[in-house]
Design a protein around this motif. Structure first.
Motif, PDB file in Angstrom:
ATOM      1  N   ASP B 264      23.459  -9.724 -49.390  1.00  0.00           N
ATOM      2  CA  ASP B 264      22.436  -9.883 -48.352  1.00  0.00           C
ATOM      3  C   ASP B 264      21.521 -11.062 -48.644  1.00  0.00           C
ATOM      4  O   ASP B 264      21.209 -11.852 -47.753  1.00  0.00           O
ATOM      5  CB  ASP B 264      21.596  -8.602 -48.246  1.00  0.00           C
ATOM      6  N   THR B 277      15.838 -17.159 -36.341  1.00  0.00           N
ATOM      7  CA  THR B 277      15.460 -16.010 -35.524  1.00  0.00           C
ATOM      8  C   THR B 277      14.034 -15.571 -35.850  1.00  0.00           C
ATOM      9  O   THR B 277      13.281 -15.191 -34.966  1.00  0.00           O
ATOM     10  CB  THR B 277      16.403 -14.822 -35.748  1.00  0.00           C
ATOM     11  N   ARG B 280      11.741 -17.914 -34.177  1.00  0.00           N
ATOM     12  CA  ARG B 280      11.755 -17.742 -32.741  1.00  0.00           C
ATOM     13  C   ARG B 280      10.935 -16.546 -32.339  1.00  0.00           C
ATOM     14  O   ARG B 280      10.206 -16.561 -31.367  1.00  0.00           O
ATOM     15  CB  ARG B 280      13.183 -17.574 -32.270  1.00  0.00           C
ATOM     16  N   LYS B 281      11.069 -15.506 -33.129  1.00  0.00           N
ATOM     17  CA  LYS B 281      10.318 -14.307 -32.809  1.00  0.00           C
ATOM     18  C   LYS B 281       8.828 -14.595 -32.927  1.00  0.00           C
ATOM     19  O   LYS B 281       8.031 -14.179 -32.117  1.00  0.00           O
ATOM     20  CB  LYS B 281      10.722 -13.195 -33.765  1.00  0.00           C
ATOM     21  N   ALA B 284       7.670 -16.513 -30.024  1.00  0.00           N
ATOM     22  CA  ALA B 284       7.569 -15.668 -28.843  1.00  0.00           C
ATOM     23  C   ALA B 284       6.288 -14.844 -28.908  1.00  0.00           C
ATOM     24  O   ALA B 284       5.573 -14.675 -27.915  1.00  0.00           O
ATOM     25  CB  ALA B 284       8.772 -14.751 -28.751  1.00  0.00           C
ATOM     26  N   TRP B 287       3.392 -16.958 -28.151  1.00  0.00           N
ATOM     27  CA  TRP B 287       3.351 -17.230 -26.724  1.00  0.00           C
ATOM     28  C   TRP B 287       2.703 -16.068 -25.978  1.00  0.00           C
ATOM     29  O   TRP B 287       1.889 -16.246 -25.086  1.00  0.00           O
ATOM     30  CB  TRP B 287       4.783 -17.451 -26.235  1.00  0.00           C
ATOM     31  N   LEU B 288       3.081 -14.847 -26.412  1.00  0.00           N
ATOM     32  CA  LEU B 288       2.540 -13.668 -25.753  1.00  0.00           C
ATOM     33  C   LEU B 288       1.042 -13.529 -26.024  1.00  0.00           C
ATOM     34  O   LEU B 288       0.277 -13.108 -25.159  1.00  0.00           O
ATOM     35  CB  LEU B 288       3.283 -12.420 -26.235  1.00  0.00           C
TER      36      LEU B 288
END
Lengths: 313, 291
Positions: B264, B277, B280-281, B284, B287-288
């Motif tokens: 892992d 990822t 990106r999260k 996001a 942004w919210l």
């Protein structure tokens, strides 16, 4: 689409024929002689002449292809021959054991889905929360443990220490609990990881933010759009699980003495009871081919992208 | 490649796990020094004890030291696992590279064959093969290798296909590099790191498969100590001596966990997607928050 389905179904036939050929060849690769095995299991020590007479009687001296043809035509009529060991028709033994395996498969899968799908969704939705870490830890430990070891520990706890459940045996509901639980624990851990992974992948796509930007509540986008999309990839895994379980969870059936088809195969293999092994391998092949077929067809129904592609074929 | 090594050296979790993995290999190699007793020595006076100063993990029905048997058993168990993983890696990657790089009918042949092998349920195939060939170390390794290579073949084929499209491969070909040289100098270095993740994770799962086989009595033969076989022996004494199954099981689990975690963390290091990822999260979220 109908054409695609028909083609997809028809291709099963040649695959099954090839697999049946392999199955039958098994007997020929093996170094031991079936007649000697059969006589030995009856406690008879035979001389060469008796063996040869018996071989002639069973048609074992015929060319390979002739024997294969005879066997295949028997199989097509549901006759797999008699078990070398018990002398009982293989089909009879098989149909006696199949319900046990079906019961184990159904209960283990039901438990798994009821537990794993909601937990996997929670884990993904609340990513990096304490709950997520806890679930990830549990599922990680779960997939790192040999399932038969977990089974033995359950036996130890519920059977030996608490004396609540029987340790081994088969048939009724009480005997079913431990093996089903053992399988479900292992599969649940596997599925939590998978559901979480594919949920996260979908949640990273732009339509989640897009939907929210349009003013749709996050929960609704997740339930209506993300969830169905992410479960699509879980279906393949689900199909493979059904296949593996219907073939009998060999190891689990063995340690719990659950009289399913997996246990039957292991027993047959250890004494080289070829008619039983052949029937079992064919059964596995049939399951595999059918499950694949169903998974493909379910995609056809569930995923419009594939459905449209299917039209073009 | 150098970038990855640097990244790995800077990753503390990875280094700790790597260190642990090395130790798990060293313990059985130096078994004569690390094990407190002879794994075959029988001490009837101390048979079936659950643990003492002399026998930390207790003894079995004929008074053999469990800890020593586990340590010596590592030689058999880990050896089988490493040999199997090495074989399936080499065979799978070679076939996958050939398939991906050459394409055409060779590709079709190899892909179809891979599909065919994957169609056979692996546990059953291994069990059937071992029972036809007869139980024993060599046959177990052979049987497990015969089914294990398919994943590597598929993954390396896909990797080759994605690397092959790069312009530098095209340039190298125009520059006069032979196919073999292109594979060795350009494609292998770009694909091996990703395959290493599979390798480490495979060690854990192969260990689990092997212990299942031993449980059915298909792997090593007594009195050679082997983990899965010890478990299967211990099952007979579940009522009177539960430690005979608890400790060997735990020992296996510890090894599987170390190698799974190593896999892992290796993936986290090698796969840039995982960083992306996360970012990106985060973006996001930002942004919210802004809105």
């Amino acid at each position: 689409m109908v054409k695609y389905i028909i083609r997809r179904v028809l291709i099963v036939i040649p695959i099954m024929l090839i697999l049946s050929f392999f199955t039958f060849s098994l007997t020929f690769i093996a170094s031991s002689d079936p007649v000697t095995l059969q006589l030995e299991s009856m406690g008879v020590k035979a001389d060469a002449e008796t063996i040869n007479a018996k071989r002639e009687e069973l048609g074992l001296n015929d060319p390979f292809l002739v024997q294969y043809g005879r066997w295949l035509s028997g199989v097509l009529q549901g006759d797999f021959g008699n078990s070398y060991k018990s002398g009982v028709p293989v089909m009879q033994e098989f149909t006696k054991r199949l319900p046990n395996t079906l019961a184990l498969t159904a209960s283990a899968l039901l438990l798994t889905i009821l537990i794993a799908v909601p937990l996997g969704i929670l884990s993904a939705v609340f990513q990096d929360s304490p709950l997520d870490y806890l679930l990830r830890l549990i599922s990680f430990l779960g997939v790192s443990m040999p399932s038969f070891w977990v089974g033995t520990l359950l036996m130890l706890l519920f059977g030996v220490k608490l004396k609540m459940l029987p340790i081994q045996g088969s048939g009724d509901f009480k005997h079913l609990i431990l093996p089903a639980l053992t399988l479900a624990i292992w599969m649940t851990c596997l599925y939590i990881r998978r559901v979480r992974g594919s949920m996260l992948e979908e949640m990273n796509k732009d339509y989640l933010v897009g939907g929210m930007a349009k003013g749709i509540p996050r929960r609704r986008v997740i339930l209506r759009q993300v969830l169905p999309n992410s479960l699509l990839s879980v279906i393949t895994m689900f199909g493979m699980s059904i296949g593996a379980l219907l073939g009998g969870a060999t190891v689990i059936e063995t340690i719990f003495e659950w009289k399913g088809v997996g246990k039957m195969a292991v027993d047959a293999i250890s004494i080289r009871d070829y008619p039983v092994i052949q029937a079992y391998v064919l059964w596995m092949a049939l399951i595999y081919v059918m499950v694949n077929l169903l998974v493909d067809l379910s995609y056809l129904i569930l995923d419009p992208r594939i459905r449209l592609e299917g039209k073009n074929i | 490649m150098k970038v990855y090594i640097k990244k790995a050296l800077n990753n503390r979790l990875f280094m700790v796990l790597f260190f642990l993995a090395i130790i798990t290999v060293l313990i059985p190699i130096f078994a004569p020094y690390t094990a407190p007793h002879d794994p075959l020595a029988q001490d009837y006076k101390n048979a079936m004890i659950s643990g003492s100063a002399e026998y930390p993990l207790g003894t079995d029905q004929i008074g053999r030291c469990i800890l020593s048997r586990l340590i010596w058993g590592g030689r058999t168990s880990l050896l089988i696992v490493f040999v199997v993983v090495a074989i399936v890696f080499v065979v799978g990657v070679t076939l996958g590279m050939i398939s991906g790089f050459y394409g055409g009918w060779i590709d079709m042949l190899i892909t179809r064959f891979t599909d065919l092998v994957m169609a056979i349920p692996s546990t059953i195939f291994v069990i059937a093969l071992v029972s036809v060939l007869g139980p024993g170390l060599g046959n177990t390794i052979l049987a497990m290798s015969l089914v294990g290579w398919t994943e590597y073949c598929r993954v390396s084929r896909a990797l080759v296909l994605s690397v092959r499209e790069n312009t530098y491969v095209e340039e190298a070909r125009l520059g006069g590099l032979s196919r073999f040289q292109i594979i060795r100098r350009l494609i292998l270095p770009n694909t091996i790191p990703y395959l290493l993740v599979n390798v480490t994770q495979d060690i854990g799962s192969t260990l689990l498969t092997l212990s299942g086989l031993s449980l059915l009595g298909l792997s090593s033969q007594p009195p050679t100590p082997e983990w899965g076989f010890m478990l299967s022996e211990g099952r007979k004494f579940i009522q009177s001596a539960p430690w005979l199954i608890i400790y060997p099981g735990l020992y296996i689990v510890i090894h599987v966990i170390i190698f799974n975690l190593l896999g892992d963390s290796l993936r986290d290091i090698l796969d840039p997607r995982y960083e992306k990822t996360k970012n990106r999260k985060r973006s996001a979220k930002k942004w919210l928050e802004r809105n």
